[in-house]
Structure formats: C-alpha cells, structure tokens
Design an enzyme around this catalytic site. Structure first.
Site, PDB file in Angstrom:
ATOM      1  N   GLY A  29       0.811  -1.212   0.000  1.00 53.15           N
ATOM      2  CA  GLY A  29       0.000   0.000   0.000  1.00 53.15           C
ATOM      3  C   GLY A  29       0.844   1.261   0.000  1.00 53.15           C
ATOM      4  O   GLY A  29       2.081   1.208   0.025  1.00 53.15           O
ATOM      5  N   CYS A  80      -2.104  11.230  11.804  1.00 57.74           N
ATOM      6  CA  CYS A  80      -1.011  12.013  11.222  1.00 57.74           C
ATOM      7  C   CYS A  80      -1.092  13.500  11.585  1.00 57.74           C
ATOM      8  O   CYS A  80      -0.056  14.167  11.715  1.00 57.74           O
ATOM      9  CB  CYS A  80      -0.974  11.837   9.711  1.00 57.74           C
ATOM     10  N   SER A 125      -2.776  13.707   0.489  1.00 60.00           N
ATOM     11  CA  SER A 125      -2.323  12.336   0.728  1.00 60.00           C
ATOM     12  C   SER A 125      -2.882  11.781   2.028  1.00 60.00           C
ATOM     13  O   SER A 125      -2.877  10.565   2.231  1.00 60.00           O
ATOM     14  CB  SER A 125      -0.795  12.260   0.730  1.00 60.00           C
ATOM     15  N   HIS A 167       1.538  17.744   6.144  1.00 58.60           N
ATOM     16  CA  HIS A 167       0.542  18.518   6.871  1.00 58.60           C
ATOM     17  C   HIS A 167       1.220  19.697   7.571  1.00 58.60           C
ATOM     18  O   HIS A 167       2.345  19.572   8.069  1.00 58.60           O
ATOM     19  CB  HIS A 167      -0.134  17.661   7.946  1.00 58.60           C
ATOM     20  N   ASN A 174       3.260  13.793   6.362  1.00 61.41           N
ATOM     21  CA  ASN A 174       2.211  12.954   6.943  1.00 61.41           C
ATOM     22  C   ASN A 174       2.337  11.482   6.579  1.00 61.41           C
ATOM     23  O   ASN A 174       1.742  10.625   7.237  1.00 61.41           O
ATOM     24  CB  ASN A 174       0.820  13.464   6.525  1.00 61.41           C
TER      25      ASN A 174
END
Length: 355
Positions: A14, A131, A161, A262, A335
């Site tokens: 992933g 995150c 994201s 972020h 993040n």
C-alpha cells in the site's frame, strides 16, 4: 540473552507500506526475519528489503507464526480484525490505523514523548496516532515537559495524501484540468464545469468540492456538535499522548491542495512563563525537531520543502500579544513519514530493544 526479533509488515504494497519499506531500507537492520504481508491479490509480488528479494505472502493467521513484532499499515477495518489475531499468535502488533487509538487498554505512543507507554500493552497492541496530531507531538511534548501545557488551539492545513492514494490522484487530475487557468479559481462553479467537461465530475473524489485552487474547511466525518472526526482526534489523542486528561483543545481541520506534508498553526498556553528564545533553545535540542525560524530572511517551513523528510519542522515562533504564557508556532511534517510510517517503525524499534 538478546536476539534479533522477527518483523512483519502488513500492508506492504500500500501507499504507507511502500514508504515504510523505504524507511526500513534506510535504517540499520536490527531484525532477524522480515516478512511482507498483503492482501491475496498482492501475494507473490517481489520486494527488495535490505538487499534481499522477499516474496509478499497473503494475509492469513499462519502468516504471523514466528513473528515477534507486526506493523499494520492497513485500513481500520482490517486492523480491527487482524491485529488481535497477530497478538494471539505471539506478535506485538503496532497499528497505524485508528481502530485502537482511544482504547484504554492500548497505548498511543510517540517515542519522543511517551516511550514508557509502549510496555503497557495488555492486549498486545500498540497504536500509532493520527497524522495530524503527530505533526506537532514531538515539539509539543518537549515544550510540555519544560513549561506544562494547559491549552491548545490548532488549525491544520492537511495534504491530500491524508485521504490516501485517491486524494493524491484527485488533486493531480484536477490540476491538469484547472491548474492551467488561474481565472477558474475565481468561481467554484467554473472549476466544477471545467472538471465535468473533462470527464471528472467529482463522483470519484474523496471530497464534495474541488480541491485544486481551493481549500475545504472540513476533514474526516461529521461528529456531534459540528466537529469533524479529524478535529476530535487532535483533541482526544493529544490528551492521551501527553497524559493531560483535562487539556483544553480547540481544533479546525482544513484540506488544502498540497500533495504531501501537513501543516499546523498552533497557539499553545502553558502554566509557566516562557519566551520565544527559550522555546527555540528547547526545540533545537530535540533530535527529531528542526527549527527554521528567520522570517526576516523568509526562513520558515513549508510543505514543499518538508515532504520526504523525517523531522518535525517548526517556525514562526513568537509570543502571543494578548495571551499570557502563550506561544504561536507553525509546524510542518511529512504525513506519510513521521505522520504514519516512520512513527510506526520507531515504535517497532523501541519494542525491539526488549528482545
């Protein structure tokens, strides 16, 4: 007698799992066996880890046989089922999902802040924070230890994201359509029309509004009182990680057209007096924090420069003009790295020392 523990990575193929493999390869190999686990459709793929080509195995109970530590980079519903199974097979599960974060029997760990909690795991599971919360935790933990944190007011500027691969793809698609025409940004309907004309009607988007040339003042799902799930995570997780059950927190989470990293504006109030110079000194002493704070020379962190890096970056450090014992900060972190894969891996490294 110490030994090298065996490590499993669940969700190896992933988006976060791919970042995790890069982190594993970039750090010292402290492991015995490394086992890569993913869904049956990804089983059989070959991935190189520390110079050895490994074959991805399908997620199944027997995949955890002989594993000491299992990192989970998968959706909540997968972790909810499989992390307990890993624990039943003798592995310590380090979970990056939201499935167990607020479970009182599962520690929520940031190694720079509360490493001792990693040993307090009655269910055999350790949770990795959200995150957004993680973006500021290394910095806030250090400042709390010095001056005792009382209140937090946070506004987040969250990269797409954070919504996964679909968020990254959506922004890329929208930029192709709308990014070349700045005039489209003057009217949301124009952006929608341009997207629809190009065959992108937002039906597959994670958001109800265009994200290109726009910001969306909502992230997550709707909760009681008009708050979003992301905002509640910032409040609840900050309290749990810092060990301040009555910490006052106000959070507003905003999605912005940034691919990775972020950003947070933080207004932090403490029990004791502090100055910006003292804050810089404390943060500069933290091995995982970098201070970029010289606004006279345009030095402050931005997502563009932070993406792909491990530290927490802090700038715009200044004393609040109208609030006692309060400091304003701008904090940025990748993040996908510290906000997800890196902190999960650092927890695994912390647990590995027990072997």
């Amino acid at each position: 007698m110490s030994r090298k523990p065996n490590l499993a990575l669940v969700g190896a193929t992933g988006a976060v799992g791919t970042v995790m493999i890069g982190i594993i390869n970039s750090r010292e190999n402290i492991w015995g066996e490394i086992r890569l686990i993913a869904s049956p459709r990804s089983a059989g793929k070959k991935i190189t880890v520390h110079g050895e080509e490994l074959t991805v195995v399908a997620l199944a109970p027997e995949a955890f046989d002989g594993i000491d530590i299992a990192m989970f980079d998968v959706p909540d519903e997968v972790s909810e089922v499989w992390a307990p199974i890993a624990a039943e097979h003798g592995a310590i599960a380090v979970d990056n999902s939201g499935a167990f974060r607020m479970n009182p029997d599962v520690p929520l760990v940031v190694p720079e802040v509360n490493p001792e909690q990693a040993k307090n795991r009655p269910l055999g599971i350790i949770s990795n924070p959200n995150c957004t919360t993680l973006t500021m935790m290394a910095a806030m933990g250090a400042l709390h230890r010095k001056w005792t944190l009382k209140e937090l007011v946070v506004s987040s500027y969250q990269a797409v994201s954070g919504a996964g691969a679909a968020g990254i793809a959506e922004l890329a698609d929208e930029i192709k359509v709308a990014g070349g025409d700045a005039s489209l940004g003057t009217n949301t309907n124009d952006v929608r029309a341009a997207l629809a004309a190009a065959g992108n009607d937002l039906s597959d988007s994670p958001w109800a509004h265009p994200i290109a040339l726009n910001v969306i003042p909502f992230a997550g799902s709707l909760k009681a009182g008009g708050h979003s799930s992301e905002e509640m995570k910032v409040r609840d997780e900050s309290r749990k990680i810092l060990g301040i059950s009555d910490l006052k927190v106000a959070a507003s989470c905003v999605r912005v057209p940034v691919q990775v990293a972020h950003s947070l504006t933080v207004h932090a109030t403490f029990a004791n007096e502090l100055t910006p110079d003292e804050v810089r000194d404390v943060l500069n002493a933290q091995p995982t924090v970098k201070v970029l704070d010289d606004p006279a020379n345009n030095v402050y962190p931005t997502p563009n420069q932070v993406a792909g890096q491990d530290p927490t970056f802090v700038g715009r450090i200044r004393q609040s003009l109208d609030f006692n014992n309060s400091i304003e900060l701008f904090v940025v972190g990748d993040n996908l790295r510290k906000g997800a894969a890196l902190n999960t891996y650092e927890i695994a490294e912390l647990v590995a020392k027990e072997f």
